[in-house]
Design a protein around this motif. Structure first.
Motif, short mmCIF file in Angstrom:
data_model
loop_
_atom_site.label_atom_id
_atom_site.label_comp_id
_atom_site.label_asym_id
_atom_site.label_seq_id
_atom_site.Cartn_x
_atom_site.Cartn_y
_atom_site.Cartn_z
N ARG A 1 27.95 -6.62 40.17
CA ARG A 1 28.06 -5.56 41.18
C ARG A 1 27.91 -4.20 40.53
O ARG A 1 28.49 -3.92 39.50
CB ARG A 1 29.40 -5.64 41.90
N GLY A 2 27.12 -3.35 41.16
CA GLY A 2 26.93 -2.00 40.67
C GLY A 2 25.93 -1.90 39.53
O GLY A 2 25.74 -0.83 38.96
N GLU A 3 25.31 -3.00 39.18
CA GLU A 3 24.32 -3.02 38.10
C GLU A 3 22.92 -3.11 38.69
O GLU A 3 22.74 -3.24 39.89
CB GLU A 3 24.57 -4.23 37.17
N GLY A 4 21.93 -3.08 37.83
CA GLY A 4 20.55 -3.17 38.26
C GLY A 4 20.12 -4.59 38.56
O GLY A 4 20.88 -5.55 38.36
N PRO A 5 18.87 -4.74 39.01
CA PRO A 5 18.37 -6.08 39.38
C PRO A 5 18.29 -7.04 38.19
O PRO A 5 18.52 -8.23 38.35
CB PRO A 5 16.99 -5.81 39.97
N ARG A 6 18.00 -6.53 37.01
CA ARG A 6 17.91 -7.41 35.83
C ARG A 6 19.27 -8.03 35.55
O ARG A 6 19.39 -9.24 35.31
CB ARG A 6 17.44 -6.62 34.62
N GLU A 7 20.32 -7.21 35.61
CA GLU A 7 21.67 -7.72 35.38
C GLU A 7 22.08 -8.70 36.50
O GLU A 7 22.71 -9.72 36.23
CB GLU A 7 22.67 -6.56 35.30
N GLY A 8 21.68 -8.39 37.73
CA GLY A 8 21.98 -9.28 38.84
C GLY A 8 21.36 -10.65 38.65
O GLY A 8 22.01 -11.68 38.87
N ARG A 9 20.10 -10.66 38.23
CA ARG A 9 19.43 -11.94 37.98
C ARG A 9 20.08 -12.69 36.82
O ARG A 9 20.24 -13.91 36.87
CB ARG A 9 17.94 -11.72 37.72
N TYR A 10 20.46 -11.96 35.79
CA TYR A 10 21.10 -12.59 34.64
C TYR A 10 22.40 -13.28 35.05
O TYR A 10 22.62 -14.46 34.73
CB TYR A 10 21.38 -11.55 33.54
N PHE A 11 23.27 -12.55 35.76
CA PHE A 11 24.56 -13.14 36.13
C PHE A 11 24.40 -14.24 37.19
O PHE A 11 25.17 -15.20 37.19
CB PHE A 11 25.55 -12.06 36.56
N ALA A 12 23.40 -14.11 38.06
CA ALA A 12 23.14 -15.21 39.01
C ALA A 12 22.70 -16.46 38.25
O ALA A 12 23.13 -17.57 38.56
CB ALA A 12 22.07 -14.79 40.02
N GLY A 13 21.87 -16.28 37.23
CA GLY A 13 21.45 -17.41 36.41
C GLY A 13 22.61 -18.01 35.63
O GLY A 13 22.72 -19.23 35.51
N ALA A 14 23.49 -17.16 35.11
CA ALA A 14 24.66 -17.66 34.38
C ALA A 14 25.57 -18.45 35.31
O ALA A 14 26.07 -19.52 34.95
CB ALA A 14 25.42 -16.50 33.74
N ALA A 15 25.78 -17.93 36.52
CA ALA A 15 26.62 -18.64 37.49
C ALA A 15 25.98 -19.99 37.87
O ALA A 15 26.67 -21.00 37.98
CB ALA A 15 26.84 -17.79 38.73
N ALA A 16 24.66 -19.99 38.03
CA ALA A 16 23.96 -21.23 38.36
C ALA A 16 24.09 -22.24 37.22
O ALA A 16 24.25 -23.44 37.46
CB ALA A 16 22.49 -20.94 38.65
N MET A 17 24.04 -21.74 35.98
CA MET A 17 24.20 -22.62 34.82
C MET A 17 25.58 -23.28 34.82
O MET A 17 25.71 -24.48 34.62
CB MET A 17 24.00 -21.82 33.54
N VAL A 18 26.62 -22.48 35.07
CA VAL A 18 27.98 -23.01 35.10
C VAL A 18 28.13 -24.02 36.23
O VAL A 18 28.70 -25.10 36.04
CB VAL A 18 29.02 -21.87 35.23
N LEU A 19 27.62 -23.68 37.41
CA LEU A 19 27.72 -24.58 38.55
C LEU A 19 26.95 -25.89 38.30
O LEU A 19 27.44 -26.97 38.63
CB LEU A 19 27.22 -23.89 39.82
N THR A 20 25.79 -25.79 37.71
CA THR A 20 25.00 -26.99 37.40
C THR A 20 25.74 -27.89 36.41
O THR A 20 25.79 -29.11 36.59
CB THR A 20 23.61 -26.61 36.85
N ALA A 21 26.32 -27.28 35.38
CA ALA A 21 27.09 -28.08 34.42
C ALA A 21 28.28 -28.75 35.10
O ALA A 21 28.57 -29.92 34.85
CB ALA A 21 27.57 -27.19 33.26
N PHE A 22 28.94 -28.01 35.99
CA PHE A 22 30.08 -28.58 36.72
C PHE A 22 29.64 -29.76 37.58
O PHE A 22 30.24 -30.84 37.53
CB PHE A 22 30.75 -27.51 37.60
N LEU A 23 28.59 -29.57 38.36
CA LEU A 23 28.14 -30.62 39.29
C LEU A 23 27.55 -31.83 38.56
O LEU A 23 27.53 -32.93 39.11
CB LEU A 23 27.12 -30.05 40.27
#
Length: 115
Positions: free
Chosen positions: A83-105
């Motif tokens: 939040r409050g960051e640029g699109p590059r940071e948004g994509r990075y953290f969305a990818g990191a969250a997806a990585m964590v969720l994929t590992a969990f699932l």
């Protein structure tokens, strides 16, 4: 169908993911604030991984299923950290969250921790 990732493999994935959370923000040219948040997540995941009851841990104290709950609860935090960051940071953290969720699932949380 039983998820394919064993506790041992999950631990290895976690250590590799921690390395990525430490290195990738600088390589990708993310903001200093985003780099600091990613390093904080790496430190938290590394600490949890180091004390989880599975083979790659340094000290096996946290039950493996609790590790999974903590990872799942961290997904929204990782997403919100952009939040409050640029699109590059948004994509990075969305990818990191997806990585964590994929590992969990993908992990068999009911498996014997020594697998």
């Amino acid at each position: 169908m039983k998820p394919p990732v064993t506790p041992r493999v999950h631990g290895i994935i976690d250590y590799v993911a921690c390395a990525g959370l430490l290195v990738l923000p600088r390589v990708l040219g993310l903001s200093p604030a985003a780099r600091a948040r990613s390093q904080a997540f790496a430190a938290a995941y590394l600490a949890l991984t180091a004390v989880t009851d599975f083979p790659p841990a340094l000290r096996r104290t946290v039950p493996f299923p609790w590790h999974g709950r903590a990872e799942l609860l961290s997904v929204p935090l990782v997403l919100l950290s952009a939040r409050g960051e640029g699109p590059r940071e948004g994509r990075y953290f969305a990818g990191a969250a997806a990585m964590v969720l994929t590992a969990f699932l993908s992990t068999d949380w009911a498996a014997d921790p020594d697998r």
